[in-house]
Design an enzyme around this catalytic site. Structure first.
Site, mmCIF file in Angstrom:
data_model
loop_
_atom_site.group_PDB
_atom_site.id
_atom_site.type_symbol
_atom_site.label_atom_id
_atom_site.label_comp_id
_atom_site.label_asym_id
_atom_site.label_seq_id
_atom_site.Cartn_x
_atom_site.Cartn_y
_atom_site.Cartn_z
ATOM 1 N N HIS A 158 0.832 -1.211 0.000
ATOM 2 C CA HIS A 158 0.000 0.000 0.000
ATOM 3 C C HIS A 158 0.864 1.257 0.000
ATOM 4 C CE1 HIS A 158 -3.162 -2.833 1.272
ATOM 5 N NE2 HIS A 158 -3.992 -1.955 0.735
ATOM 6 N N LYS A 162 -0.702 4.853 4.567
ATOM 7 C CA LYS A 162 -1.594 3.890 5.241
ATOM 8 C C LYS A 162 -1.140 3.696 6.688
ATOM 9 C CE LYS A 162 -3.965 -0.517 4.747
ATOM 10 N NZ LYS A 162 -5.266 0.061 5.104
HETATM 11 N N1 LIG Z 1 -12.868 -1.323 2.567
HETATM 12 C C1 LIG Z 1 -12.282 -0.836 1.464
HETATM 13 O O1 LIG Z 1 -12.595 -1.232 0.321
HETATM 14 C C2 LIG Z 1 -11.256 0.226 1.620
HETATM 15 C C3 LIG Z 1 -10.952 0.684 2.864
HETATM 16 N N2 LIG Z 1 -10.110 1.736 3.026
HETATM 17 C C4 LIG Z 1 -9.964 2.215 4.403
HETATM 18 O O2 LIG Z 1 -10.666 3.450 4.526
HETATM 19 C C5 LIG Z 1 -10.057 4.234 5.530
HETATM 20 C C6 LIG Z 1 -9.751 5.632 4.980
HETATM 21 O O3 LIG Z 1 -8.768 5.530 3.982
HETATM 22 P P1 LIG Z 1 -8.243 6.830 3.204
HETATM 23 O O4 LIG Z 1 -9.381 7.507 2.536
HETATM 24 O O5 LIG Z 1 -7.083 6.380 2.406
HETATM 25 O O6 LIG Z 1 -7.731 7.725 4.434
HETATM 26 P P2 LIG Z 1 -7.615 9.306 4.543
HETATM 27 O O7 LIG Z 1 -6.733 9.571 5.703
HETATM 28 O O8 LIG Z 1 -7.284 9.888 3.219
HETATM 29 O O9 LIG Z 1 -9.123 9.762 4.900
HETATM 30 C C7 LIG Z 1 -9.726 9.591 6.139
HETATM 31 C C8 LIG Z 1 -10.654 10.780 6.348
HETATM 32 O O10 LIG Z 1 -11.441 10.569 7.503
HETATM 33 C C9 LIG Z 1 -11.555 11.821 8.160
HETATM 34 N N3 LIG Z 1 -11.942 11.625 9.556
HETATM 35 C C10 LIG Z 1 -11.212 11.106 10.570
HETATM 36 N N4 LIG Z 1 -11.911 11.172 11.719
HETATM 37 C C11 LIG Z 1 -13.099 11.762 11.429
HETATM 38 C C12 LIG Z 1 -14.240 12.119 12.192
HETATM 39 N N5 LIG Z 1 -14.312 11.900 13.517
HETATM 40 N N6 LIG Z 1 -15.285 12.727 11.550
HETATM 41 C C13 LIG Z 1 -15.244 12.930 10.219
HETATM 42 N N7 LIG Z 1 -14.188 12.627 9.448
HETATM 43 C C14 LIG Z 1 -13.130 12.030 10.045
HETATM 44 C C15 LIG Z 1 -10.164 12.454 8.006
HETATM 45 O O11 LIG Z 1 -10.206 13.856 8.250
HETATM 46 C C16 LIG Z 1 -9.884 12.102 6.558
HETATM 47 O O12 LIG Z 1 -10.392 13.073 5.674
HETATM 48 C C17 LIG Z 1 -8.830 3.446 6.005
HETATM 49 O O13 LIG Z 1 -9.175 2.701 7.151
HETATM 50 C C18 LIG Z 1 -8.554 2.531 4.825
HETATM 51 O O14 LIG Z 1 -7.844 1.379 5.169
HETATM 52 C C19 LIG Z 1 -9.519 2.359 1.978
HETATM 53 C C20 LIG Z 1 -9.762 1.930 0.708
HETATM 54 C C21 LIG Z 1 -10.640 0.827 0.427
HETATM 55 O O1 LIG Z 2 -5.820 2.070 3.081
HETATM 56 C C1 LIG Z 2 -6.002 1.755 1.879
HETATM 57 O O2 LIG Z 2 -5.624 2.491 0.949
HETATM 58 C C2 LIG Z 2 -6.696 0.499 1.589
HETATM 59 N N1 LIG Z 2 -7.226 -0.140 2.581
HETATM 60 C C3 LIG Z 2 -7.966 -1.345 2.528
HETATM 61 C C4 LIG Z 2 -7.254 -2.414 3.307
HETATM 62 O O3 LIG Z 2 -6.784 -2.132 4.434
HETATM 63 O O4 LIG Z 2 -7.175 -3.544 2.840
HETATM 64 C C5 LIG Z 2 -8.363 -1.741 1.126
HETATM 65 C C6 LIG Z 2 -7.414 -1.358 0.051
HETATM 66 O O5 LIG Z 2 -6.411 -2.317 -0.054
HETATM 67 C C7 LIG Z 2 -6.868 0.048 0.190
#
Ligand SMILES: NC(=O)C1=CN([C@@H]2O[C@H](COP(=O)(O)OP(=O)(O)OC[C@H]3O[C@@H](n4cnc5c(N)ncnc54)[C@H](O)[C@@H]3O)[C@@H](O)[C@H]2O)C=CC1
Ligand SMILES: O=C(O)C1=N[C@H](C(=O)O)C[C@H](O)C1
Length: 269
Positions: A158, A162
């Site tokens: 990643h 992350k």
């Molecule tokens: N399940 C899936 O398919 C995927 C999961 N993810 C997960 O999604 C999460 C976010 O990933 P990214 O977007 O890359 O992170 P990022 O750090 O770019 O975005 C997270 C956002 O959440 C906001 N945030 C944090 N606490 C908050 C609160 N109390 N109220 C409102 N907003 C709040 C932050 O200000 C930030 O804008 C991670 O846990 C990542 O692993 C990411 C991609 C795919």
């Molecule tokens: O943090 C990310 O970017 C991603 N998070 C998810 C994970 O923890 O598996 C999904 C994806 O791989 C991207």
């Protein structure tokens, strides 16, 4: 004519938040009704479209989640564990479908979702893409077909921002491999090799995390034995695969009873 389901995106300024805003706005099956960010974030009070550098979308970023959720049929939440637990209570209060993409949640965090799932639909998955959810099924099948002469290693890569490891996806794949083998992942998981570790334990499922640059998300499940290796691989090159899956889950959830679901339920896999 009935109105399209209204969707709120939490963590609206994040990597996934912005991708989700674009996905909902471009969809003809849903409408964007809210964008939530944490208190003190510079985007709060701005139109989300303009904050993202484009045209106004008529939705102002708020730090009042309950007010936003009350106007919505679904909340799509890719934020952080503490925020997700707070949103789960509020989404249940608003009877809105809560789609959780947030990873890095502990077993204790996940247990706290249970009372919320009695009042509203929760769909949670460490990876919302069709490809990875299919890969979990393939992993289970291969693990069931091979004995523990085949060492299972899960290698995930990643981007350098992350914050959690192993990735949520790696854990899903580990669970699938363990299920295929008929063992509990907690009993065989090997997550931290460093120093004089000793030889690999037969039957362990190992995890390796790579962090670098702008890698969106890559996962290999390796089955290695003397003389051969089988490698199942998924590569995400664009976050839209996760956003499309999350929107699908939000729409699917509209016709489900309260409870906790995952993407296998949504995709019928
Ligand atoms: N399940 C899936 O398919 C995927 C999961 N993810 C997960 O999604 C999460 C976010 O990933 P990214 O977007 O890359 O992170 P990022 O750090 O770019 O975005 C997270 C956002 O959440 C906001 N945030 C944090 N606490 C908050 C609160 N109390 N109220 C409102 N907003 C709040 C932050 O200000 C930030 O804008 C991670 O846990 C990542 O692993 C990411 C991609 C795919
Ligand atoms: O943090 C990310 O970017 C991603 N998070 C998810 C994970 O923890 O598996 C999904 C994806 O791989 C991207």
């Amino acid at each position: 004519m009935t109105e399209l389901p209204g969707i709120v995106i939490t963590g609206a300024s994040g990597r996934m938040g912005q991708m989700l805003i674009q996905t909902v706005v471009q969809s003809d099956k849903a409408r964007l009704v809210g964008a939530v960010e944490r208190a003190g974030h510079p985007w709060v009070g701005q139109d989300i479209g303009q904050a993202m550098g484009g045209a106004a979308l008529g939705v102002v970023v708020t730090d009042e989640p309950l007010e936003a959720f009350a106007k919505a049929q679904a909340v799509i939440d890719f934020t952080a564990p503490a925020a997700t637990l707070q949103f789960a209570k509020l989404a249940a209060q608003a009877r809105a479908v809560h789609v959780i993409g947030t990873t890095g949640m502990s077993d204790e965090d996940i247990a706290k979702l249970e009372p919320c799932g009695r009042h509203a639909v929760i769909v949670r998955a460490g990876n919302m893409s069709l490809g990875v959810n299919l890969l979990t099924q393939l992993t289970k099948k291969v693990a069931a077909a091979l004995d523990d002469d085949y060492d299972i290693e899960i290698i995930e890569s990643h981007h350098n921002q992350k914050v959690d490891a192993p990735s949520g996806t790696a854990l899903m794949l580990g669970e699938a491999a363990a299920e295929g083998r008929g063992v509990a992942l907690a009993d065989v998981s090997d997550r931290g090799r460093d120093g004089i570790t000793g030889a690999r334990q037969k039957g362990d499922i190992g995890f390796v995390a790579v962090r670098g640059g702008d890698i969106v998300g890559e996962h290999d499940v390796m089955f290695a034995t003397a003389g051969e290796r089988i490698i199942l691989r998924h590569v995400a090159s664009d976050r839209s695969v996760f956003a499309r899956g999350a929107l699908k889950a939000a729409l699917w959830g509209q016709s489900q009873k309260p409870g906790e679901y995952d993407m296998l339920d949504v995709l019928g896999l």
